[in-house]
Motif scaffolding. Structure first.
Motif, PDB file in Angstrom:
ATOM      1  N   TRP A 199     -15.270   5.499  51.120  1.00 58.95           N
ATOM      2  CA  TRP A 199     -14.967   6.706  52.236  1.00 58.95           C
ATOM      3  C   TRP A 199     -14.032   7.140  52.231  1.00 58.95           C
ATOM      4  N   PRO A 200     -13.624   8.581  51.976  1.00 54.70           N
ATOM      5  CA  PRO A 200     -14.532   9.677  51.616  1.00 54.70           C
ATOM      6  C   PRO A 200     -15.371   9.488  50.324  1.00 54.70           C
ATOM      7  N   LEU A 201     -16.392   9.839  50.248  1.00 56.44           N
ATOM      8  CA  LEU A 201     -16.988   9.833  48.879  1.00 56.44           C
ATOM      9  C   LEU A 201     -16.590  11.042  48.284  1.00 56.44           C
ATOM     10  N   PRO A 202     -16.134  10.705  46.695  1.00 58.21           N
ATOM     11  CA  PRO A 202     -16.056  11.904  45.846  1.00 58.21           C
ATOM     12  C   PRO A 202     -16.953  12.695  45.394  1.00 58.21           C
ATOM     13  N   ALA A 203     -17.259  13.482  46.375  1.00 60.29           N
ATOM     14  CA  ALA A 203     -18.449  14.409  46.240  1.00 60.29           C
ATOM     15  C   ALA A 203     -18.193  15.928  46.420  1.00 60.29           C
ATOM     16  N   LEU A 221     -25.741   8.150  46.482  1.00 57.36           N
ATOM     17  CA  LEU A 221     -25.344   9.249  47.426  1.00 57.36           C
ATOM     18  C   LEU A 221     -24.925  10.239  46.759  1.00 57.36           C
ATOM     19  N   VAL A 222     -23.662   9.857  46.175  1.00 59.30           N
ATOM     20  CA  VAL A 222     -23.088  10.797  45.521  1.00 59.30           C
ATOM     21  C   VAL A 222     -23.726  11.709  44.406  1.00 59.30           C
ATOM     22  N   LEU A 223     -24.279  10.963  43.693  1.00 62.12           N
ATOM     23  CA  LEU A 223     -25.247  11.497  42.628  1.00 62.12           C
ATOM     24  C   LEU A 223     -26.044  12.307  42.858  1.00 62.12           C
ATOM     25  N   LEU A 257     -24.088  14.829  57.124  1.00 61.32           N
ATOM     26  CA  LEU A 257     -25.456  13.988  56.952  1.00 61.32           C
ATOM     27  C   LEU A 257     -25.203  12.588  57.004  1.00 61.32           C
ATOM     28  N   LEU A 258     -24.089  12.021  56.207  1.00 59.53           N
ATOM     29  CA  LEU A 258     -23.960  10.645  56.029  1.00 59.53           C
ATOM     30  C   LEU A 258     -23.545   9.898  57.388  1.00 59.53           C
TER      31      LEU A 258
END
Length: 279
Positions: A140-144, A250-252, A272-273
């Motif tokens: 976290w934070p996700l690489p999205a 999740l990222v995918l 959302l997360l």
């Protein structure tokens, strides 16, 4: 023969005499060393870039997108491609050797090094080809963030990381199945006894019984101390793999959704997360 003779003239090593476990161990070790060489090159490139305009590298290496893409791939290749493979290979050889039991599945061991190798290569290609550079956080934070980076690069990166984690889970299953196999010296041991010994609880029970004036729980632990250390270490690795694999999935999902035109931004993903997992 002396060390100097071996170094100059070589040894009488015959690969045809290796058994299946030795072969799969050697394959993983070779891939680990190759990835280590790649990591060493990446590290020198980043160090030279930091020296400024006087470095002898082409200008492309000093470009921020290229530099940070190397920084993203560097720990993935070093931690998973090199270190994980080397440690996993050592443990898949040591556990059968120390427990005097066969490895649960050599085929699964081959699957493990192939998954980690392919996954690491994909993560590296995502940085090299698409310059995917969210840095190396997988938590976290996700690489999205699809606004700064190429979506395809993100998908390739996450698929690579997911394959690494699948291989890691395969390794853990192989180790656990080998330790808990009730064959050989453990033919008369129960799963409960092996589990208690794996967590090192038998030593604590011996101490408690001694303080209470009772006979020891066991005179000899079911598992040797190095096997206990490996077992307890794989518990942490298992939890780590679940977290990284879950984050990767999740990222995918977000990347594929964005590719499909939903155009979720980072603030929407965070909301959302947070709502579903952290509230």
């Amino acid at each position: 023969m002396s060390f100097a003779d071996n170094l100059i003239n070589g040894t009488d090593f015959d690969h045809t005499k290796l058994n299946a476990l030795q072969k799969v161990t050697l394959r993983a070790v070779v891939m680990s060393f190759l990835f280590f060489g790649l990591v060493a090159i990446e590290g020198m490139i980043m160090r030279l870039v930091q020296t400024g305009p006087s470095n002898p590298l082409p200008d492309m290496f000093s470009h921020p997108a290229h530099y940070f893409s190397i920084m993203t791939a560097h720990p993935i290749v070093g931690i998973f491609g090199s270190t994980y493979q080397l440690v996993f290979a050592a443990f898949m050889f040591l556990v059968p050797f120390l427990t005097k039991k066969p490895l649960y599945s050599v085929k699964l061991a081959n699957f493990v090094w192939i998954m980690i190798t392919v996954g690491t290569a994909l993560a590296w290609l995502a940085a090299f080809v698409w310059q995917y550079a969210p840095l190396y956080t997988l938590y976290w934070p996700l690489p999205a963030d699809t606004k700064q980076f190429h979506i395809i690069g993100g998908i390739v990166f996450i698929v690579g990381v997911a394959l690494i984690m699948v291989g890691t889970l395969g390794f853990i299953y192989n180790i656990y199945a080998t330790i808990f196999a009730r064959v050989g010296v453990h033919a008369n041991k129960t799963t409960k006894e092996l589990l208690i010994s794996g967590f090192g609880i038998d030593g604590m029970l011996n101490l408690i019984n001694k303080l209470r004036g009772k006979p020891p729980y066991t005179k000899e632990p079911a598992l040797a101390l190095p096997v206990v250390a490996i077992f307890r270490g794989t518990v942490d690795t298992f939890l780590d793999a679940l977290v990284i694999l879950g984050a990767g999935i999740l990222v995918l999902v977000f990347l594929i959704a964005d590719l499909g035109g939903l155009n979720w931004d980072v603030s929407t993903i965070d909301a959302l997360l947070y709502k579903n997992f952290f509230w």
